[in-house]
Design a protein around this motif. Structure first.
Motif, mmCIF file in Angstrom:
data_model
loop_
_atom_site.group_PDB
_atom_site.id
_atom_site.type_symbol
_atom_site.label_atom_id
_atom_site.label_comp_id
_atom_site.label_asym_id
_atom_site.label_seq_id
_atom_site.Cartn_x
_atom_site.Cartn_y
_atom_site.Cartn_z
ATOM 1 N N UNK A 96 0.812 -1.211 0.000
ATOM 2 C CA UNK A 96 0.000 0.000 0.000
ATOM 3 C C UNK A 96 0.845 1.260 0.000
ATOM 4 N N UNK A 97 1.941 1.266 0.755
ATOM 5 C CA UNK A 97 2.832 2.427 0.775
ATOM 6 C C UNK A 97 3.514 2.607 -0.585
ATOM 7 N N UNK A 120 -10.437 2.088 -4.627
ATOM 8 C CA UNK A 120 -9.897 1.127 -3.673
ATOM 9 C C UNK A 120 -8.376 1.221 -3.583
ATOM 10 N N UNK A 121 -7.717 1.755 -4.642
ATOM 11 C CA UNK A 121 -6.257 1.781 -4.671
ATOM 12 C C UNK A 121 -5.696 2.753 -3.654
ATOM 13 N N UNK A 133 -5.971 2.978 5.559
ATOM 14 C CA UNK A 133 -6.409 4.177 4.827
ATOM 15 C C UNK A 133 -5.746 4.253 3.479
ATOM 16 N N UNK A 134 -6.487 4.675 2.458
ATOM 17 C CA UNK A 134 -5.943 4.763 1.104
ATOM 18 C C UNK A 134 -5.542 6.171 0.716
ATOM 19 N N UNK A 176 2.327 7.539 5.735
ATOM 20 C CA UNK A 176 3.444 6.897 6.418
ATOM 21 C C UNK A 176 3.342 7.032 7.924
ATOM 22 N N UNK A 177 2.867 8.181 8.394
ATOM 23 C CA UNK A 177 2.698 8.411 9.831
ATOM 24 C C UNK A 177 1.646 7.473 10.422
ATOM 25 N N UNK A 178 0.557 7.258 9.679
ATOM 26 C CA UNK A 178 -0.523 6.403 10.171
ATOM 27 C C UNK A 178 -0.166 4.917 10.035
ATOM 28 N N UNK A 179 0.399 4.545 8.881
ATOM 29 C CA UNK A 179 0.671 3.135 8.612
ATOM 30 C C UNK A 179 2.010 2.667 9.174
#
Length: 502
Positions: free
Chosen positions: A154-155, A265-266, A324-325, A439-442
């Motif tokens: 995802x990142x 969705x991406x 989150x996307x 990046x902060x959230x994931x």
């Protein structure tokens, strides 16, 4: 319980008076910020996060969701009337929408935009209702290595789809992950990158960081550009489109619905990517591509349908996987956590009323938006004439109050101010802040699943290959990475983003 039973349960939650009221507030606020150029849903939701402390869970999430998809509606109004998109996803609407307005067909363009948005949003919500539970059940079979691989992929996708160079996008993601590690290590109890500041022991708070990166930075950018004019408001003709307009529009609406539902969705994609992709598709399938840019109604119908469909389906990874996307979905993660709810595969079992109530509220919200947008176009035109110099002091005040109210600490206001300056600097350097926020959230989730995987496997990296799901995702990650670093692919990416900016 079958799909219709679940939808009925969700409608029972959504039609409660308090939830209907906050759904209307969210849709109205979303429309207003979509109409006002420079005031986006990300900044607005960041400002409103502190207010959700005192609201019921369903009402607060329904309101924030309404702001997001409502902004997609409102952005088309200024794009068509003033050649000035209120939202980035409405940039492409200016190409043909404003040309239609100059030809005296502004009413038809606005009506088709509203109809397409309603169709796209409603169908995409049905997709969310139908496939959300299936993805949730699949997510329950995910182990720590699978989640690590999924977050890593995802990142990567968020890096590819971000504006600017790949190096800048990678830097933003790495910076976000680094910021997410500040605080006490939950496994060892050691302080990490706190520099002796006790206020950082629990890490950087999400709300002041988001308000600074998006709210304060947007204020600084808008003040810098306040000299630019808005243009002349077009004369609005009858809102009823002609028979020929409808004949040309409905295939574009169907294509936009399908394309937007898929691209939403991406990770990192969402409404903006969907609107540009839809416009490109309409030009390719058109019998006479030369009509585009000169008032082709398909150039309004397709993108406006696609961006609203993508806005709805971007909730799929958040509600089913907890991922989150885009920046708005990252803010919604913060809102869920504030309410004591962890979005993800367990949400459907533990909070079925919230899950299905949110989905049902999207249908209600989309109907509200049609009622809000078309009859109030004259009001939105008057609102556009308010000088920004009168708006930004109130926004700054609400930012400061919201940051301070978190812990009654001036330190959070300082954090917000620092990241406001950082966000403005990123804008000047051509770096998109969204990958940093993702990046902060994931980042903490990535670290947690990596360490858990290694602990369970006694430090063996083979665990990521031994699990079929993680192996499949890592193979997709490697193939995507190889494709992206190829010079030909990088040139195509740069050309695509250059076309968006023009």
């Amino acid at each position: 319980m079958d799909l219709f039973g679940n939808i009925a349960m969700g409608l029972g939650v959504a039609v409660q008076p308090i939830n209907i009221g906050f759904c209307f507030i969210g849709a109205l606020l979303g429309t207003v910020i979509g109409v006002l150029p420079g005031v986006g849903p990300t900044a607005t939701m960041a400002l409103l996060l502190p207010l959700t402390f005192g609201l019921p869970t369903e009402a607060s999430i329904i309101m924030l969701a309404g702001i997001y998809y409502g902004a997609q509606y409102g952005g088309s109004t200024t794009a068509i009337l003033l050649n000035l998109p209120g939202e980035t996803s409405s940039v492409v609407t200016t190409l043909d929408g404003h040309q239609m307005a100059r030809q005296g067909r502004a009413g038809a363009a606005l009506a088709i935009a509203a109809i397409g948005s309603l169709v796209g949003g409603s169908v995409a919500t049905l997709v969310l209702a139908a496939f959300g539970p299936l993805l949730t059940r699949a997510a329950l079979s995910f182990s720590a290595p699978d989640y690590f691989a999924l977050i890593l992929f995802g990142l990567l996708v968020s890096i590819i789809l971000a504006h600017g160079s790949l190096l800048k996008s990678v830097t933003m993601v790495v910076a976000g992950i680094a910021l997410g590690t500040i605080g006490v290590d939950i496994n060892t109890g050691q302080f990490r990158m706190t520099f002796g500041t006790m206020e950082l022991a629990e890490g950087i708070n999400f709300v002041p960081l988001a308000m600074g990166l998006f709210g304060i930075a947007d204020i600084l950018r808008n003040l810098e550009n306040r000299g630019s004019g808005m243009g002349t408001v077009s004369v609005i003709s009858s809102l009823w489109p002609s028979r020929d307009d409808i004949r040309r529009s409905w295939p574009a609406i169907l294509r936009g619905t399908g394309l937007g539902s898929l691209l939403g969705v991406l990770p990192g994609g969402g409404a903006t990517l969907a609107s540009f992709a839809s416009y490109s598709l309409e030009k390719k399938v058109a019998a006479d591509p030369a009509r585009f840019g000169k008032g082709a109604i398909e150039g309004v119908a397709g993108p406006e349908t696609a961006n609203n469909a993508a806005a709805q389906t971007s909730f799929v990874p958040l509600l089913t996987l907890g991922l989150p996307t885009n920046a708005v979905m990252a803010l919604l993660v913060g809102a869920f956590i504030i309410q004591g709810v962890q979005p993800g595969p367990m949400m459907l079992k533990q909070q079925p009323g919230l899950f299905w109530g949110l989905i049902a509220s999207m249908w209600i919200g989309n109907l509200m938006l049609v009622v809000i947008n078309l009859p109030l176009i004259g009001l939105w035109v008057k609102l556009l004439r308010v000088r920004y110099e009168f708006l930004f002091p109130a926004v700054l005040l609400f930012c400061a109050i919201g940051a301070y109210s978190l812990h009654n600490s001036g330190f959070d206001i300082l954090v917000m101010a620092v990241f406001g300056a950082v966000g403005y600097l990123l804008i000047k350097l051509g770096c998109e802040p969204t990958p940093l926020l993702l990046g902060f959230v994931l980042g903490p989730m990535l670290e947690e699943n990596l360490r858990r995987s290694l602990m369970l496997s006694r430090g063996s990296l083979m665990t990521f290959i031994e699990h079929p799901i993680s192996l499949t995702i890592l193979i997709a990650f490697a193939l995507t990475l190889v494709t992206v670093v190829r010079p030909s692919m990088r040139r195509k990416r740069d050309i695509a983003f250059a076309e968006e900016e023009t």
